[in-house]
Motif scaffolding. Structure first.
Motif, PDB file in Angstrom:
ATOM      1  N   UNK A  20       1.015  -1.494  -0.210  1.00 43.95           N
ATOM      2  CA  UNK A  20       0.093  -0.074   0.000  1.00 43.95           C
ATOM      3  C   UNK A  20       0.766   1.516  -0.054  1.00 43.95           C
ATOM      4  N   UNK A  21       0.623   2.294  -0.543  1.00 50.17           N
ATOM      5  CA  UNK A  21       1.272   3.579  -1.093  1.00 50.17           C
ATOM      6  C   UNK A  21       2.357   4.276  -0.033  1.00 50.17           C
ATOM      7  N   UNK A  22       0.496   3.691   1.690  1.00 50.39           N
ATOM      8  CA  UNK A  22       0.820   4.878   2.645  1.00 50.39           C
ATOM      9  C   UNK A  22       1.627   3.673   3.944  1.00 50.39           C
ATOM     10  N   UNK A  23       1.651   2.712   3.725  1.00 53.21           N
ATOM     11  CA  UNK A  23       2.224   1.600   4.393  1.00 53.21           C
ATOM     12  C   UNK A  23       4.145   1.336   4.903  1.00 53.21           C
ATOM     13  N   UNK A  24       4.044   1.294   6.239  1.00 51.53           N
ATOM     14  CA  UNK A  24       5.788   0.916   6.692  1.00 51.53           C
ATOM     15  C   UNK A  24       5.712  -0.965   6.322  1.00 51.53           C
ATOM     16  N   UNK A  25       6.889  -0.718   4.987  1.00 55.53           N
ATOM     17  CA  UNK A  25       7.634  -1.956   5.150  1.00 55.53           C
ATOM     18  C   UNK A  25       8.811  -1.817   5.913  1.00 55.53           C
ATOM     19  N   UNK A  26       8.962  -3.479   6.190  1.00 53.92           N
ATOM     20  CA  UNK A  26      10.488  -3.477   6.665  1.00 53.92           C
ATOM     21  C   UNK A  26      10.960  -4.684   5.543  1.00 53.92           C
ATOM     22  N   UNK A  42       6.980   1.988  -5.091  1.00 58.68           N
ATOM     23  CA  UNK A  42       5.831   2.023  -4.871  1.00 58.68           C
ATOM     24  C   UNK A  42       5.020   2.204  -3.366  1.00 58.68           C
ATOM     25  N   UNK A  43       5.745   3.368  -3.113  1.00 58.85           N
ATOM     26  CA  UNK A  43       5.026   4.024  -1.670  1.00 58.85           C
ATOM     27  C   UNK A  43       5.265   5.675  -1.974  1.00 58.85           C
ATOM     28  N   UNK A  44       4.144   5.905  -1.172  1.00 57.56           N
ATOM     29  CA  UNK A  44       3.882   7.620  -1.334  1.00 57.56           C
ATOM     30  C   UNK A  44       4.459   8.503  -0.420  1.00 57.56           C
ATOM     31  N   UNK A  45       3.892   8.290   0.536  1.00 55.47           N
ATOM     32  CA  UNK A  45       3.446   8.740   2.112  1.00 55.47           C
ATOM     33  C   UNK A  45       4.072   7.558   3.093  1.00 55.47           C
ATOM     34  N   UNK A  71      11.479   8.289   2.041  1.00 53.05           N
ATOM     35  CA  UNK A  71      10.677   7.230   2.483  1.00 53.05           C
ATOM     36  C   UNK A  71      11.099   6.686   3.329  1.00 53.05           C
ATOM     37  N   UNK A  72      12.563   7.166   3.154  1.00 54.50           N
ATOM     38  CA  UNK A  72      13.457   4.920   4.126  1.00 54.50           C
ATOM     39  C   UNK A  72      14.506   5.534   5.179  1.00 54.50           C
ATOM     40  N   UNK A  73      14.520   4.909   6.295  1.00 54.64           N
ATOM     41  CA  UNK A  73      15.349   5.113   7.059  1.00 54.64           C
ATOM     42  C   UNK A  73      15.967   2.927   7.272  1.00 54.64           C
ATOM     43  N   UNK A  74      17.312   3.670   7.291  1.00 56.27           N
ATOM     44  CA  UNK A  74      18.343   2.104   7.454  1.00 56.27           C
ATOM     45  C   UNK A  74      19.181   2.256   8.677  1.00 56.27           C
ATOM     46  N   UNK A  75      18.841   0.942   9.310  1.00 56.53           N
ATOM     47  CA  UNK A  75      19.718   0.651  10.895  1.00 56.53           C
ATOM     48  C   UNK A  75      20.677  -0.740  10.443  1.00 56.53           C
TER      49      UNK A  75
END
Length: 310
Positions: A20-26, A42-45, A71-75
């Motif tokens: 989903x374009x507003x989802x959070x994925x890992x 494939x993400x917007x927000x 749109x990215x967080x790298x850990x």
């Protein structure tokens, strides 16, 4: 940094995550960000959280995902700590998680890492190079019985007993320092007529040592349970495995999460209060197409299993 990465079953993963374009994925095994770059497009927000314990993977993925930094967080961490990572980021639930297990193409190709039996290098095999324990320690310090057990359990190698015996005999003369030195010992231990059959004679032993060095199977079941706990209802968990030991753990853990009750069958009434948490979407694992195997031989043994949080 020569970081070649071909994502395995990319289309199947993207479809499986149901993005989903507003989802959070890992992406819990970021690697070269081959899967992540297509997820984030494939993400917007929405947000993509990429996790990897390999410093080189972190550096490369930051380059690949540079145009999508908003749109990215790298850990830098291990996916076994997925709940801690989300707590730190003050995120409660996510909409999809991908775990692409095993050794990455880059780790195999980077000679000094010592993952490959086809390249001469110091015995290392650490995915997280800040860890002190390496393949050298295992090969040169484990007892003959310990070596046999690991090679048998994690490599499913029927010549485990002889290989362990030969390793111990060899290191009495001098430490086994490199991958080619270890390959030489393995070849001596396996009869010549057997060595000519199937794949490389060192493949199973190298797999076993890598699994033990990185404690890959030790963390897998709990990691799946933790991943399930942080999924939103309808969120998807996609896991790619590359050998039967991993796939068995994924299959069995999915089955456990899919059960409504785990009481013994003779109990007249349920007392466990276990409730179904995950719907299994893949009755049988998805495997690569012949076309993909033809263009990426390392995908040959891959299996993808998908579950959906209920």
């Amino acid at each position: 940094m020569n970081f070649k990465h071909v994502p395995v079953m990319l289309n199947e993963v993207l479809e499986g995550l149901n993005i989903k374009e507003n989802g959070i994925y890992i992406d819990g095994t970021l690697g070269g960000a081959g899967h992540s770059i297509e997820i984030v497009k494939r993400l917007s927000t929405g947000k993509l959280i990429g996790i990897d314990q390999d410093e080189n993977a972190i550096k490369k993925s930051k380059e690949v995902l540079a145009d999508y930094s908003d749109r990215t967080i790298i850990v830098k961490d291990n996916f076994k700590n997925i709940k801690n990572v989300l707590n730190t980021l003050e995120i409660n639930k996510v909409d999809g998680i991908l775990l692409d297990l095993g050794v990455s193409s880059h780790q195999l190709d980077e000679e000094e890492r010592g993952f490959s039996y086809n390249k001469d290098a110091p015995l290392d095999m650490r995915m997280d190079r800040t860890n002190a324990f390496s393949a050298w320690d295992l090969v040169n310090k484990y007892s003959e019985k310990e070596l046999e057990k690991i090679i048998w359990d994690f490599g499913e190698e029927k010549w485990a007993k002889r290989i362990a015996k030969f390793i111990v005999e060899e290191r009495r003369e001098a430490p086994i320092d490199t991958t080619f030195e270890l390959v030489s010992v393995i070849k001596k231990a396996i009869p010549k007529k057997v060595r000519s059959q199937g794949g490389h004679p060192a493949r199973k032993t190298f797999q076993a040592i890598r699994i033990e060095v990185n404690k890959e199977l030790d963390i897998l079941e709990n990691s799946i349970l933790n991943a399930n706990q942080v999924l939103n209802k309808g969120g998807r968990l996609c896991i790619i495995t590359f050998h039967s030991l991993e796939d068995r753990i994924v299959k069995d853990t999915f089955k456990y999460l899919n059960k409504d009750c785990i009481c013994p069958p003779e109990f007249p009434v349920c007392t466990c209060n276990k409730r179904r948490e995950l719907k299994i979407l893949t009755r049988k694992p998805i495997v690569p197409t012949e076309e993909e195997i033809g263009t990426n031989s390392r995908s040959r043994s891959a299996k993808l299993r998908i579950g959906e949080k209920v």
